[in-house]
Design an enzyme around this catalytic site. Structure first.
Site, PDB file in Angstrom:
ATOM      1  N   ARG A 175       0.845  -1.206   0.000  1.00  0.00           N
ATOM      2  CA  ARG A 175       0.000   0.000   0.000  1.00  0.00           C
ATOM      3  C   ARG A 175       0.874   1.246   0.000  1.00  0.00           C
ATOM      4  O   ARG A 175       0.651   2.185  -0.766  1.00  0.00           O
ATOM      5  CB  ARG A 175      -0.904   0.002   1.255  1.00  0.00           C
ATOM      6  CG  ARG A 175      -2.008  -1.049   1.217  1.00  0.00           C
ATOM      7  CD  ARG A 175      -3.009  -0.858   2.345  1.00  0.00           C
ATOM      8  NE  ARG A 175      -2.516  -1.255   3.648  1.00  0.00           N
ATOM      9  CZ  ARG A 175      -2.833  -2.377   4.292  1.00  0.00           C
ATOM     10  NH1 ARG A 175      -3.682  -3.243   3.747  1.00  0.00           N
ATOM     11  NH2 ARG A 175      -2.352  -2.652   5.480  1.00  0.00           N
ATOM     12  N   CYS A 200      -3.122 -14.234  -2.290  1.00  0.00           N
ATOM     13  CA  CYS A 200      -2.740 -14.526  -0.900  1.00  0.00           C
ATOM     14  C   CYS A 200      -2.913 -16.001  -0.593  1.00  0.00           C
ATOM     15  O   CYS A 200      -2.958 -16.406   0.558  1.00  0.00           O
ATOM     16  CB  CYS A 200      -3.533 -13.672   0.077  1.00  0.00           C
ATOM     17  SG  CYS A 200      -5.302 -13.936  -0.032  1.00  0.00           S
TER      18      CYS A 200
END
Ligand code: SAH
Length: 396
Positions: free
Chosen positions: A211, A338
Site C-alpha cells: 500500500r 494470498c
C-alpha cells in the site's frame, strides 16, 4: 520431563523427511508409531527411523498434520515460548517502520505454529489456531503482555481452520476489556480498527508495504481499488493525490471504509466507495466507458485447498482480463494472490494468458511480497503466501 515425554518415530523418509527438510510439520503418512499414550495437544519427542532426534512438538491426530515441531533440539529449553516471542518482537523492531500496527507473531514463520499476535497500538489481538497452541494459551498471553507491554488483549480465535483441530471458535477480551476499536497509523494513513467485526484480526497487515509503495510511485491520477476492504490501498492513493474508486462486496466493510475516509480528511469526490461484486462491477465500468490509470486487484483467497485451484485460476483470469480493458494505454495493474497454492509462477502465467487474450503486452515493474512482519522461511514454503506483480500494460 524427558523420560515421561512420549516418543514418536518417523518412517524412513522417501526423499528426506520432516527433520531433514527443516519443515516443522509432520503428516500422518510420515509416522511409524508412538511409544505409549499421547494425548491430543500434548508434547511429543520425535525421532527419525534410525532413532536420531528430530525435535519436540505438539501432537493432534485429528489433523492430517499430526505434529508441529516447536524446536529442532531434543528438548524444549526452559522459557522457550517467551524467548520466541522476544525474538519475534525484535525482528519487527528491526524491520517494521512507520506504523503502530503490525504482526508480531506469525505462527510457523516465528517458530510458534498456531499462534498469531497482532499489535494495534496498545492492544494485542491473538489467535489460537491449533489444539497444541490452545493448550499453551496462558503462558502465551502472559508472554504477549510482558514482552510487548500490551495493555489489553483481545482474542479472535474464530478462524475456520480451528474446526480441523476439533476446536470451537472463541472471541472476547482476555482479562480487562478495552475499547472495541483502536485508531492506528500506517504511513500517512489512519485507520480505525474494529477488533470484533474486522476480518482476520482487524486489518490486512500483510499488504502494508505494498500500500505504501504504490502510493509513493505516482502511477497516475485515476485509480481503481478492487477488493478494497476498509479502504486499504484507496486511502493511501487518495492521500497521495489520486481520485479513487474502491469496490468491495461487503456493505459493512464499505461503511467502515467511509469512516476511514472521514478520519483521513478525504471527500467522496477524492475517494468514492461502492458495495458491489467485483466481477459485475468491472463489467459495468467497462460498459460505462470508464478508464483508469492504475488498478489494484487484491482478491480474497479463492484457493484454500488445492482442489479449488482450477476455479480460482479462471476467476483470476477474468478479473485481470476485465481490468486490462479498463486501463489506459500504458496504465498499471497490481495483482495479488494470498493463497499459497496460487503461486508466483501461476499468477504470472494467468496474467499472461489474460494479456494474450486482450492483445496486451506486460512489463513487470515490481515483484511484490507480503510485508516484513510476515517473515518467509524457505524451509516452510507455506510461509510465503502473498505475492503479486505490478505490471505496466500496453497494447501489443
Ligand atoms: N486490499 C484490502 C484487503 C482485501 S481482502 C486491504 O489492503 O485492506 C479481500 C476483500 O475482498 C474483502 O474485504 C472481501 O469482503 C472482498 N470480497 C470478497 N469477494 C468479493 C467479490 N466477489 N467482490 C468484491 N469484493 C469481494
Amino acid at each position: 520431563m524427558r523420560s515421561k515425554t512420549p516418543v514418536l518415530t518417523l518412517k524412513k523418509p522417501a526423499r528426506g523427511g520432516a527433520g531433514r527438510t527443516g519443515h516443522c510439520w509432520i503428516y500422518r503418512s510420515q509416522i511409524a508409531g508412538v511409544d505409549g499414550p499421547v494425548e491430543p495437544g500434548g508434547i511429543v519427542q520425535v525421532r527419525s527411523d534410525k532413532g536420531y532426534p528430530v525435535g519436540v512438538g505438539y501432537y493432534n491426530d485429528r489433523s492430517e498434520i499430526v505434529v508441529r515441531l516447536l524446536t529442532f533440539q531434543d528438548t524444549l529449553p526452559e522459557g522457550w515460548l517467551r524467548s520466541k516471542v522476544e525474538a519475534a518482537a525484535a525482528w519487527r523492531k528491526r524491520f517494521v517502520r512507520d506504523t503502530d500496527a503490525c504482526r508480531i507473531v506469525a505462527s510457523e514463520a516465528d517458530g510458534l505454529p498456531g499462534l498469531i499476535v497482532d499489535l494495534y497500538g496498545e492492544t494485542a489481538v491473538v489467535q489460537f489456531l491449533t489444539l497444541g497452541m490452545e493448550r499453551l494459551r496462558e503462558p502465551a498471553v502472559e508472554a504477549v503482555r510482558s514482552v510487548l507491554g500490551a495493555e489489553t488483549v483481545y482474542e479472535r480465535s474464530d478462524a475456520p481452520s480451528r474446526q480441523i483441530e476439533g476446536l470451537e471458535p472463541r472471541t472476547g477480551w482476555i482479562g480487562a476489556a478495552g475499547a472495541a476499536f483502536a485508531e492506528v497509523r500506517e504511513g500517512k494513513v489512519r485507520y480505525k480498527v474494529h477488533f470484533e467485526q474486522g476480518h482476520k484480526t482487524g486489518l490486512y497487515l500483510d499488504q502494508r508495504e505494498n500500500r505504501m509503495l504504490l502510493a509513493s510511485m505516482g502511477l497516475g491520477a485515476r485509480a481503481l481499488d478492487v477488493f478494497c476492504y476498509e479502504g486499504g490501498f484507496g486511502l493511501h492513493l487518495a492521500l497521495s493525490g489520486c481520485r479513487v474508486t474502491g469496490i468491495d462486496a461487503q456493505a459493512d466493510a464499505i461503511a467502515r471504509a467511509e469512516e476511514n475516509r472521514s478520519l483521513n480528511g478525504l471527500t467522496p469526490d477524492q475517494l468514492r466507495f461502492k458495495t458491489a461484486n467485483a466481477f459485475d462491477e468491472l463489467k459495468a465500468l467497462e460498459k460505462a466507458g470508464e478508464r483508469f490509470d492504475q488498478i489494484i486487484l487484491d482478491p480474497p483467497s479463492f484457493v484454500r485447498r488445492k482442489e479449488a485451484l482450477e476455479g480460482a485460476v479462471s476467476g483470476y483470469k477474468e478479473l485481470i482480463l476485465r481490468s486490462m480493458k479498463l486501463l489506459e494505454e500504458g496504465g498499471f495493474l497490481s495483482v495479488y494472490s494470498c493463497s499459497y497454492h496460487m503461486d508466483e509462477h501461476l499468477l504470472l502465467q494467468t496474467s499472461m494468458a489474460a494479456a494474450w487474450d486482450t492483445r496486451k503486452d506486460l512489463r513487470v515493474v515490481r515483484f511484490l511480497r507480503q510485508s516484513q512482519d510476515h517473515p518467509i522461511h524457505p524451509f516452510v514454503p507455506e510461509t510465503y503466501y502473498l505475492k503479486g506483480f505490478l505490471f505496466q500494460v500496453k497494447g501489443r
